[in-house]
Scaffold this motif. Structure first.
Motif, mmCIF file in Angstrom:
data_model
loop_
_atom_site.group_PDB
_atom_site.id
_atom_site.type_symbol
_atom_site.label_atom_id
_atom_site.label_comp_id
_atom_site.label_asym_id
_atom_site.label_seq_id
_atom_site.Cartn_x
_atom_site.Cartn_y
_atom_site.Cartn_z
ATOM 1 N N ALA A 1 18.456 49.706 79.423
ATOM 2 C CA ALA A 1 18.072 50.740 80.390
ATOM 3 C C ALA A 1 16.627 50.558 80.809
ATOM 4 O O ALA A 1 15.806 50.034 80.050
ATOM 5 N N ASN B 1 20.082 65.960 83.374
ATOM 6 C CA ASN B 1 21.108 65.479 84.296
ATOM 7 C C ASN B 1 20.646 64.154 84.893
ATOM 8 O O ASN B 1 20.302 64.062 86.072
ATOM 9 N N SER C 1 17.803 61.803 74.249
ATOM 10 C CA SER C 1 18.682 61.587 75.402
ATOM 11 C C SER C 1 19.978 60.887 74.989
ATOM 12 O O SER C 1 21.069 61.254 75.460
ATOM 13 N N VAL D 1 24.624 53.885 76.368
ATOM 14 C CA VAL D 1 25.734 54.626 75.788
ATOM 15 C C VAL D 1 26.975 53.732 75.665
ATOM 16 O O VAL D 1 27.673 53.731 74.633
ATOM 17 N N ALA D 2 27.248 52.955 76.708
ATOM 18 C CA ALA D 2 28.381 52.033 76.656
ATOM 19 C C ALA D 2 28.208 51.009 75.540
ATOM 20 O O ALA D 2 29.176 50.658 74.843
ATOM 21 N N ASP E 1 23.195 55.165 80.781
ATOM 22 C CA ASP E 1 24.649 54.945 80.780
ATOM 23 C C ASP E 1 25.024 53.621 80.117
ATOM 24 O O ASP E 1 25.985 53.542 79.337
ATOM 25 N N ASN E 2 24.283 52.561 80.427
ATOM 26 C CA ASN E 2 24.594 51.258 79.829
ATOM 27 C C ASN E 2 24.320 51.260 78.322
ATOM 28 O O ASN E 2 25.043 50.610 77.547
ATOM 29 N N MET F 1 23.747 62.483 75.362
ATOM 30 C CA MET F 1 24.781 61.805 76.139
ATOM 31 C C MET F 1 25.991 61.448 75.274
ATOM 32 O O MET F 1 27.136 61.540 75.743
ATOM 33 N N LYS G 1 30.017 62.884 75.412
ATOM 34 C CA LYS G 1 31.190 62.006 75.397
ATOM 35 C C LYS G 1 32.244 62.474 74.392
ATOM 36 O O LYS G 1 33.315 61.885 74.289
ATOM 37 N N ASN H 1 21.212 59.617 84.525
ATOM 38 C CA ASN H 1 22.173 58.586 84.091
ATOM 39 C C ASN H 1 21.487 57.273 83.711
ATOM 40 O O ASN H 1 22.121 56.221 83.703
ATOM 41 N N TYR H 2 20.191 57.330 83.404
ATOM 42 C CA TYR H 2 19.452 56.106 83.112
ATOM 43 C C TYR H 2 20.027 55.338 81.922
ATOM 44 O O TYR H 2 19.931 54.113 81.849
#
Length: 308
Positions: free
Chosen positions: A271, A292, A87, A300-301, A297-298, A91, A95, A294-295
């Motif tokens: 996450a 699809n 995952s 990835v950031a 997202d943090n 993701m 990006k 968004n679990y």
């Protein structure tokens, strides 16, 4: 023969069996060494180069240029490292980053299945070429080398460790922003080999909310600490089940355990991933690139902030 001065040329032509004086032997201490590095003329910052440990890092393939190597680990099996690794790779690729996955779980590889890959990796004089997913993620796994994907890998630890090294120095990864390493569970031969032999920049620890969470996290965290590799954070998998009708969350394994372990280690929780039947089905069908959610997202950031 003294182990500290043992020479790889011992027994060859011209050898006098005196490794201590051999030009091919281990590095010798300077004449008059008192073993007090603080007063040594050869020392820098109180440390003598003659007593420095040698790097165990393996050279990468000449055609590989990997900016960030991220290991995805856990102190035990069954927590979902492979789905987290896959995952994160998907993701990060979305990006715009160039991404690869090294499947270091040699005896239990699952990455090719998750991405629906049935072809075999090929090689030439330049090295082994990884297989590429539909969206452009480079993959190397032992299952891409076996004749049948269900052939067992019945190898001892040193052989498995050697394969992992080959996945680094023989594979032509090309230009990558992120290479994710899907690790086997625990703190055995392969994690040790990866941490010592590959230039790992950071670690993501995957756990689950069962009562063993503290032990799972601390085993992985303490190994990373001993190897002097920074831990980016924790990902809790199987955190809850969400009702498809009303959206209510049910914490079937309880809650708060990972947060407590995070506080004890000073690590951020990146996450909390739920049990998601739709995502599991995509993995079974080899279509994780169609996910699809968004679990992460943090997470990835955090990876973007962490990159070199």
């Amino acid at each position: 023969m003294n182990k500290e001065t043992a020479c790889s040329h011992a027994g060859q032509s011209g050898c006098d069996h005196n490794c201590a004086s051999c030009a091919h032997g281990a590095p010798q201490q300077p004449e008059g060494c008192t073993h007090d590095c603080s007063s040594c003329a050869h020392a820098q910052n109180g440390q003598c180069s003659h007593s420095q440990p040698q790097s165990l890092l393996e050279p990468g393939n000449a055609l590989s240029h990997v900016k960030n190597v991220i290991a995805v680990v856990s102190g035990k099996g069954g927590v979902g490292k492979s789905i987290v690794t896959s995952s994160l790779a998907v993701m990060m690729q979305r990006k715009g980053y160039k991404v690869g996955i090294m499947d270091a779980d040699i005896t239990g590889p699952s990455i090719p299945k998750v991405f629906g890959m049935g072809e075999r990796a090929v090689g030439n004089d330049l090295g082994i070429h990884p297989c590429t997913t539909k969206k452009g993620i480079h993959i190397m796994s032992v299952n891409l080398l076996l004749e049948h994907e269900d052939d067992p890998v019945i190898w001892r630890g040193p052989v498995i460790a050697g394969v992992v090294k080959q996945f680094w120095n023989d594979v032509v990864w090309g230009d990558l922003d992120y290479l994710f390493i899907d690790m086997p569970p625990g703190t055995g031969d392969v994690p040790l080999t990866v941490f010592q032999s590959l230039p790992v920049n950071g670690i993501v620890i995957v756990t689950s909310p069962q009562d063993l969470v503290s032990m799972i996290v601390k085993k992985a965290y303490n190994m990373a600490k001993l190897m002097d590799i920074p831990v980016i954070g924790l990902v809790e998998n199987m955190s809850y089940v969400e009702c498809p009708d009303c959206g209510k969350k049910f914490y079937v394994f309880g809650e708060g355990k990972t947060e407590k372990a995070a506080q004890e280690t000073g690590l951020p929780v990146l996450a909390n991933m739920p049990l998601n039947p739709a995502l599991a089905s995509l993995c079974d069908e080899g279509k994780i690139e169609d996910m699809n959610v968004n679990y992460l997202d943090n997470a990835v950031a955090a990876l973007e902030s962490f990159k070199k």
